[in-house]
Design a protein around this motif. Structure first.
Motif, PDB file in Angstrom:
ATOM      1  N   VAL A 122      48.983  32.908  24.860  1.00 33.13           N
ATOM      2  CA  VAL A 122      49.334  33.247  26.236  1.00 33.13           C
ATOM      3  C   VAL A 122      49.087  32.021  27.106  1.00 33.13           C
ATOM      4  O   VAL A 122      48.184  31.231  26.845  1.00 33.13           O
ATOM      5  CB  VAL A 122      48.500  34.457  26.740  1.00 33.13           C
ATOM      6  N   ALA A 123      49.925  31.851  28.117  1.00 35.03           N
ATOM      7  CA  ALA A 123      49.774  30.749  29.078  1.00 35.03           C
ATOM      8  C   ALA A 123      49.649  29.400  28.373  1.00 35.03           C
ATOM      9  O   ALA A 123      48.803  28.569  28.722  1.00 35.03           O
ATOM     10  CB  ALA A 123      48.569  30.996  29.985  1.00 35.03           C
ATOM     11  N   VAL A 144      45.262  30.499  34.904  1.00 38.34           N
ATOM     12  CA  VAL A 144      44.152  30.968  34.081  1.00 38.34           C
ATOM     13  C   VAL A 144      42.843  30.729  34.821  1.00 38.34           C
ATOM     14  O   VAL A 144      42.601  29.619  35.320  1.00 38.34           O
ATOM     15  CB  VAL A 144      44.122  30.243  32.724  1.00 38.34           C
ATOM     16  N   SER A 145      41.992  31.757  34.912  1.00 37.39           N
ATOM     17  CA  SER A 145      40.684  31.621  35.546  1.00 37.39           C
ATOM     18  C   SER A 145      39.622  32.273  34.666  1.00 37.39           C
ATOM     19  O   SER A 145      39.924  33.144  33.843  1.00 37.39           O
ATOM     20  CB  SER A 145      40.684  32.249  36.940  1.00 37.39           C
ATOM     21  N   ASP A 146      38.363  31.865  34.853  1.00 38.78           N
ATOM     22  CA  ASP A 146      37.276  32.328  33.998  1.00 38.78           C
ATOM     23  C   ASP A 146      36.822  33.747  34.345  1.00 38.78           C
ATOM     24  O   ASP A 146      36.750  34.121  35.521  1.00 38.78           O
ATOM     25  CB  ASP A 146      36.071  31.392  34.103  1.00 38.78           C
ATOM     26  N   PHE A 147      36.495  34.502  33.288  1.00 36.79           N
ATOM     27  CA  PHE A 147      35.899  35.827  33.432  1.00 36.79           C
ATOM     28  C   PHE A 147      34.483  35.774  32.867  1.00 36.79           C
ATOM     29  O   PHE A 147      34.258  35.266  31.762  1.00 36.79           O
ATOM     30  CB  PHE A 147      36.721  36.870  32.668  1.00 36.79           C
ATOM     31  N   THR A 148      33.505  36.311  33.632  1.00 33.45           N
ATOM     32  CA  THR A 148      32.115  36.347  33.177  1.00 33.45           C
ATOM     33  C   THR A 148      31.501  37.696  33.519  1.00 33.45           C
ATOM     34  O   THR A 148      31.615  38.170  34.650  1.00 33.45           O
ATOM     35  CB  THR A 148      31.277  35.231  33.827  1.00 33.45           C
ATOM     36  N   TYR A 149      30.858  38.295  32.519  1.00 32.23           N
ATOM     37  CA  TYR A 149      30.222  39.609  32.673  1.00 32.23           C
ATOM     38  C   TYR A 149      28.854  39.549  32.005  1.00 32.23           C
ATOM     39  O   TYR A 149      28.706  39.008  30.908  1.00 32.23           O
ATOM     40  CB  TYR A 149      31.088  40.680  32.014  1.00 32.23           C
TER      41      TYR A 149
END
Length: 456
Positions: A217-218, A277-282
């Motif tokens: 993707v992307a 595209v950007s970062d995901f943090t959990y």
């Protein structure tokens, strides 16, 4: 006259028998000679020959299990000429580790060959680890995959090869090498029931096969645990843009102690098709925390919502949580517990008159071992709520052997507060389960604990 006739008849018969015997002997000898001539005509002649090495340092003598012999620099002395290894047959037992003898053969005719041997060493691959993920995988029409130059793979062997030019050792890692592309191969296929761009892949390094999945993707390839790691969002703003979450790193610590940090990427596609595209943090540590770049995240009823600029996107909470923690996040007071189903939550019955305290069991991990005649384990947490509403957490562990079971968290203290849970069963490990906490007695039935703990 009669005697003469009898005499002639008798000797004539003897003569006939003698001639027949001679013919039989001649035929027998002929068969022997013919057979011997036939065997000699087809017997294989083997000449002992010398294996030549163009340059010892350039000839490969060490291999991973399953690898074919590298013919570069090898030749065989056949009479007065040296025949290149590429024209010879080379055989060796590459199915196991150890020192082996390779045989180099060259046929000058159907029944005549030259043959020589040399020693090689094979190494067993114990484990492989993807150290640096690639930016992209290139998949060919035949299913073979090539990773870009950022991809780094380490392989742990049964011993470290001496040829450090071909097998580069990893500093500080015992018997571990950096596996260059010559030491492994990758194949991938696209499941029919998965999102477009999702692939299941097998990386083969020696005798070891590592299975993994990735999603294109992307203009990049993202490694994922499964197709469930890809979460589609609904656009609630009425625009033509779209949002996708791809979880790339969800640790198994959630199934050990209900804590961990998950990483991934948001893929935002604008109305004109441009992708960002950007970062995901959990993070989960008693409470869920969101720290992704450029967005605002929160729960809104049964949806997990993401606000990006003036647009809002929503995804199903259960799908979101399974992608992020491989389960459902349950909040009990100040504690967050991860279970794979509501069936893993078990509320005990309070048997103490006048007490309003409660005891709830959350099973965060359960495993039934196939082929082990009913062996299984389950782990999790007790949450005890006293009469004033204060909550305490304590570990839970239970094990089953050949269909008899017993809790092994007997008389242990909690991990956060000074609380003891005494859990036990009676009637030879097959009765109801009892738990005593702070002088309060709780029970659940045999059927309830078996279903919650083992799914049985």
């Amino acid at each position: 006259m009669m005697d003469a006739k009898l005499f002639l008849s008798k000797h004539f018969k003897a003569l006939i028998y003698a001639l027949f015997g001679l013919c039989t002997l001649a035929l027998f000898l002929g068969l022997i000679i013919w057979s011997a001539m036939g065997v000699s005509a087809t017997a294989e002649i083997v000449h002992e020959a010398e294996v030549l090495f163009a340059e010892d340092a350039a000839v490969q003598r060490e291999y991973l299990v399953g690898q074919e012999i590298n013919r570069d620099g090898l030749s065989l002395q056949v009479g007065k000429k040296a025949v290149e290894g590429s024209e010879c047959n080379i055989t060796v037992d590459s199915s196991s580790a150890g020192k082996k003898r390779a045989t180099v053969s060259y046929y000058v005719s159907e029944y005549e060959r030259y043959e020589g041997t040399f020693d090689v060493t094979y190494y067993y691959v114990r484990n492989v680890e993807i150290v640096t993920r690639p930016q992209s995988f290139l998949r060919g029409e035949d299913g073979t995959v090539t990773a870009d130059e950022t991809f780094e793979l380490h392989a742990e062997l049964n011993a470290l090869p001496e040829d450090t030019a071909r097998f580069s050792p990893v500093d500080g890692e015992e018997n571990t090498i950096v596996a260059d592309p010559a030491l492994y191969s990758i194949t991938a296929s696209a499941p029919t029931d998965a999102p477009e761009g999702y692939y299941t892949a097998d990386l083969t390094c020696g005798n070891f096969v590592l299975g993994f999945n990735y999603y294109d993707v992307a203009e990049r390839s993202l490694l994922v645990d499964s197709a469930d790691s890809i979460v589609s969002f609904e656009n609630r703003s009425g625009t033509e843009s779209a949002l996708l979450l791809v979880v790339t790193d969800a640790p198994d610590s959630y199934q050990k102690n209900c804590t961990g940090t998950t990483k991934g990427s948001y893929i935002y596609t604008s109305a004109d098709g441009e992708q960002t595209v950007s970062d995901f943090t959990y993070t989960l540590a008693n409470r869920e925390q969101f720290a992704s770049a450029g967005v605002t995240e929160k729960y809104d009823g049964d949806a997990f919502t993401v606000r990006r600029g003036t647009e809002t996107f929503a995804a199903d909470v259960t799908k979101f949580q399974f992608a992020v923690v491989h389960g459902i996040v349950c909040q009990d007071g100040d504690y967050s517990l991860v279970v794979d189903s509501p069936d893993r939550i078990l509320r005990f019955q309070n048997n103490t008159r006048g007490s309003i305290a409660t005891l709830t069991l959350y099973v965060i991990k359960h495993e039934v071992f196939a082929g082990r005649n009913g062996d299984a384990i389950a782990e999790g947490y007790y949450i005890y709520t006293n009469a004033s509403g204060r909550k305490y957490r304590s570990r839970f562990y239970i094990q089953m052997w050949t269909w008899d079971w017993v809790p092994l968290s007997v008389s242990h203290r909690g991990t956060d507060y000074n609380i003891e849970v005494n859990d036990y069963v009676i009637d030879k490990y097959s009765g109801d389960m009892h738990a005593d906490v702070d002088r309060v007695s709780f029970t659940v039935t045999h059927e309830q604990i078996m279903y919650a703990a083992f799914g049985l």
